[in-house]
Design a protein around this motif. Structure first.
Motif, PDB file in Angstrom:
ATOM      1  N   LEU A  61     -25.265 -14.772  18.958  1.00 63.23           N
ATOM      2  CA  LEU A  61     -25.862 -13.918  17.903  1.00 63.23           C
ATOM      3  C   LEU A  61     -27.432 -14.226  17.821  1.00 63.23           C
ATOM      4  CD1 LEU A  61     -25.229 -12.143  15.441  1.00 63.23           C
ATOM      5  CD2 LEU A  61     -25.400 -14.137  14.183  1.00 63.23           C
ATOM      6  N   ALA A  62     -28.337 -13.491  18.001  1.00 64.58           N
ATOM      7  CA  ALA A  62     -29.800 -13.573  17.886  1.00 64.58           C
ATOM      8  C   ALA A  62     -29.998 -12.979  16.566  1.00 64.58           C
ATOM      9  CB  ALA A  62     -30.662 -12.686  19.085  1.00 64.58           C
ATOM     10  N   TRP A  63     -30.768 -13.775  15.782  1.00 66.68           N
ATOM     11  CA  TRP A  63     -31.239 -13.375  14.147  1.00 66.68           C
ATOM     12  C   TRP A  63     -32.453 -13.863  13.917  1.00 66.68           C
ATOM     13  CZ3 TRP A  63     -30.864 -17.356  10.754  1.00 66.68           C
ATOM     14  CH2 TRP A  63     -30.397 -18.401  11.024  1.00 66.68           C
ATOM     15  N   GLN A  64     -33.118 -13.052  12.872  1.00 66.33           N
ATOM     16  CA  GLN A  64     -34.318 -13.370  12.366  1.00 66.33           C
ATOM     17  C   GLN A  64     -34.243 -13.735  10.937  1.00 66.33           C
ATOM     18  OE1 GLN A  64     -37.361 -10.441  13.078  1.00 66.33           O
ATOM     19  NE2 GLN A  64     -38.457 -11.246  11.185  1.00 66.33           N
ATOM     20  N   ASP A  65     -34.579 -15.001  10.629  1.00 61.31           N
ATOM     21  CA  ASP A  65     -34.453 -15.658   9.374  1.00 61.31           C
ATOM     22  C   ASP A  65     -35.657 -14.995   8.400  1.00 61.31           C
ATOM     23  OD1 ASP A  65     -36.917 -17.176   9.695  1.00 61.31           O
ATOM     24  OD2 ASP A  65     -35.706 -19.033   9.882  1.00 61.31           O
ATOM     25  N   GLU A  66     -35.769 -15.455   7.173  1.00 58.12           N
ATOM     26  CA  GLU A  66     -36.740 -15.026   6.179  1.00 58.12           C
ATOM     27  C   GLU A  66     -37.981 -15.225   6.582  1.00 58.12           C
ATOM     28  OE1 GLU A  66     -34.448 -17.706   5.291  1.00 58.12           O
ATOM     29  OE2 GLU A  66     -32.963 -16.683   4.956  1.00 58.12           O
ATOM     30  N   ALA A 110     -38.404 -18.276  21.194  1.00 54.67           N
ATOM     31  CA  ALA A 110     -39.852 -17.864  21.136  1.00 54.67           C
ATOM     32  C   ALA A 110     -39.883 -16.427  21.277  1.00 54.67           C
ATOM     33  CB  ALA A 110     -40.318 -18.594  22.668  1.00 54.67           C
ATOM     34  N   TRP A 111     -38.937 -15.644  21.210  1.00 53.10           N
ATOM     35  CA  TRP A 111     -38.801 -14.435  21.496  1.00 53.10           C
ATOM     36  C   TRP A 111     -38.579 -13.501  20.323  1.00 53.10           C
ATOM     37  CZ3 TRP A 111     -41.724 -13.647  25.929  1.00 53.10           C
ATOM     38  CH2 TRP A 111     -41.790 -14.469  26.618  1.00 53.10           C
ATOM     39  N   SER A 112     -38.573 -12.196  20.187  1.00 58.73           N
ATOM     40  CA  SER A 112     -38.096 -11.409  19.184  1.00 58.73           C
ATOM     41  C   SER A 112     -36.382 -11.405  19.357  1.00 58.73           C
ATOM     42  CB  SER A 112     -38.693 -10.174  19.168  1.00 58.73           C
ATOM     43  OG  SER A 112     -38.178  -9.186  20.412  1.00 58.73           O
ATOM     44  N   VAL A 113     -35.894 -10.673  18.481  1.00 59.42           N
ATOM     45  CA  VAL A 113     -34.338 -10.985  18.533  1.00 59.42           C
ATOM     46  C   VAL A 113     -33.882  -9.770  20.017  1.00 59.42           C
ATOM     47  CG1 VAL A 113     -32.176  -9.690  17.594  1.00 59.42           C
ATOM     48  CG2 VAL A 113     -33.608 -11.196  16.274  1.00 59.42           C
ATOM     49  N   GLY A 114     -34.679  -8.709  19.923  1.00 56.27           N
ATOM     50  CA  GLY A 114     -34.198  -7.905  21.078  1.00 56.27           C
ATOM     51  C   GLY A 114     -34.530  -8.500  22.370  1.00 56.27           C
ATOM     52  N   VAL A 115     -35.723  -8.972  22.686  1.00 55.78           N
ATOM     53  CA  VAL A 115     -36.291  -9.698  23.698  1.00 55.78           C
ATOM     54  C   VAL A 115     -35.151 -10.826  24.110  1.00 55.78           C
ATOM     55  CG1 VAL A 115     -38.235 -10.864  25.008  1.00 55.78           C
ATOM     56  CG2 VAL A 115     -38.439  -8.765  23.747  1.00 55.78           C
ATOM     57  N   THR A 116     -34.682 -11.676  22.922  1.00 54.45           N
ATOM     58  CA  THR A 116     -33.873 -12.766  23.111  1.00 54.45           C
ATOM     59  C   THR A 116     -32.648 -12.375  23.867  1.00 54.45           C
ATOM     60  OG1 THR A 116     -34.912 -14.044  21.426  1.00 54.45           O
ATOM     61  CG2 THR A 116     -32.807 -14.754  21.918  1.00 54.45           C
ATOM     62  N   ILE A 117     -32.103 -11.349  23.334  1.00 56.60           N
ATOM     63  CA  ILE A 117     -30.963 -10.782  23.695  1.00 56.60           C
ATOM     64  C   ILE A 117     -30.930 -10.180  25.276  1.00 56.60           C
ATOM     65  CG2 ILE A 117     -29.153  -8.845  23.466  1.00 56.60           C
ATOM     66  CD1 ILE A 117     -28.627 -11.516  22.016  1.00 56.60           C
ATOM     67  N   ASP A 118     -32.106  -9.366  25.577  1.00 62.76           N
ATOM     68  CA  ASP A 118     -32.277  -8.942  26.871  1.00 62.76           C
ATOM     69  C   ASP A 118     -32.489 -10.326  27.857  1.00 62.76           C
ATOM     70  OD1 ASP A 118     -32.695  -6.497  25.894  1.00 62.76           O
ATOM     71  OD2 ASP A 118     -34.978  -6.602  25.817  1.00 62.76           O
ATOM     72  N   GLY A 129     -39.069 -15.175   9.554  1.00 60.91           N
ATOM     73  CA  GLY A 129     -39.637 -14.647  10.798  1.00 60.91           C
ATOM     74  C   GLY A 129     -39.255 -15.372  11.877  1.00 60.91           C
ATOM     75  N   GLN A 130     -38.705 -16.493  11.879  1.00 64.82           N
ATOM     76  CA  GLN A 130     -38.181 -17.037  12.980  1.00 64.82           C
ATOM     77  C   GLN A 130     -37.057 -16.587  13.642  1.00 64.82           C
ATOM     78  OE1 GLN A 130     -39.411 -19.964  14.953  1.00 64.82           O
ATOM     79  NE2 GLN A 130     -37.878 -19.282  16.048  1.00 64.82           N
ATOM     80  N   VAL A 131     -37.047 -16.341  14.749  1.00 67.40           N
ATOM     81  CA  VAL A 131     -35.882 -15.962  15.708  1.00 67.40           C
ATOM     82  C   VAL A 131     -34.890 -17.170  16.208  1.00 67.40           C
ATOM     83  CG1 VAL A 131     -34.969 -14.429  17.582  1.00 67.40           C
ATOM     84  CG2 VAL A 131     -36.781 -13.582  16.279  1.00 67.40           C
ATOM     85  N   TRP A 132     -33.574 -16.847  16.080  1.00 68.88           N
ATOM     86  CA  TRP A 132     -32.799 -18.335  16.342  1.00 68.88           C
ATOM     87  C   TRP A 132     -31.661 -17.301  17.270  1.00 68.88           C
ATOM     88  CZ3 TRP A 132     -34.011 -22.742  14.580  1.00 68.88           C
ATOM     89  CH2 TRP A 132     -34.644 -22.890  13.515  1.00 68.88           C
ATOM     90  N   LEU A 133     -30.778 -18.335  18.095  1.00 67.30           N
ATOM     91  CA  LEU A 133     -29.780 -17.965  18.844  1.00 67.30           C
ATOM     92  C   LEU A 133     -28.556 -18.615  18.727  1.00 67.30           C
ATOM     93  CD1 LEU A 133     -29.071 -15.941  21.048  1.00 67.30           C
ATOM     94  CD2 LEU A 133     -30.059 -17.421  22.830  1.00 67.30           C
ATOM     95  N   THR A 134     -27.431 -18.226  18.302  1.00 68.11           N
ATOM     96  CA  THR A 134     -26.385 -19.039  17.677  1.00 68.11           C
ATOM     97  C   THR A 134     -25.227 -18.530  18.746  1.00 68.11           C
ATOM     98  OG1 THR A 134     -27.242 -19.140  15.624  1.00 68.11           O
ATOM     99  CG2 THR A 134     -24.933 -19.525  15.687  1.00 68.11           C
TER     100      THR A 134
END
Length: 133
Positions: A83-88, A12-20, A90-95
């Protein structure tokens, strides 16, 4: 979703916030963070564009050492990574790697079962805490 030994959950968060958030959850669980790699930042420094993508490398010797004692080759997949990443769209995923995939890949035996269960349940819990709203 599970794919090729990887488990991927929506964040539910941006890549940076997800990793934080994952770093905070890991610290709270007593795990060690060994590295945080900003792939998109590194790509930009190389003159290439990459959607937001960050890798976190973490673990604890109590979790990984039993696996390496069973099959030392498991060390190539340890410490654990997410790995947190944003798809085409704009959805952010955590793998992250499925612990059972690690067991299959390295032919881990019964002596690794307790550590695998701890890694499996611990990762699922920590990833949920990092990705949930």
């Amino acid at each position: 979703m599970t794919d090729h030994g990887m488990i991927t959950v929506a964040s539910a968060w941006s890549v940076g916030v997800t990793i934080d958030r994952l770093e905070t959850a890991l610290a709270g669980a007593g795990l060690l963070v060994f590295a945080r790699i900003d792939h998109a930042g590194n790509a930009a420094r190389a003159g290439t564009e990459l959607r937001p993508t960050e890798l976190l490398i973490f673990g604890h010797p109590k979790g990984g050492t039993p696996l390496m004692l069973d099959r030392q080759t498991s060390g190539i997949d340890l410490p654990v990574k997410a790995l947190a990443w944003q798809d085409e769209a704009g959805q952010v995923w955590l793998t992250y790697n499925d612990a059972r995939w690690l067991a299959d890949r390295h032919g881990l035996g019964a002596g690794s079962e307790q550590a695998l269960e701890a890694i499996e349940s611990g990762l699922a819990h920590l990833v949920e805490r990092a990705a949930a709203p």
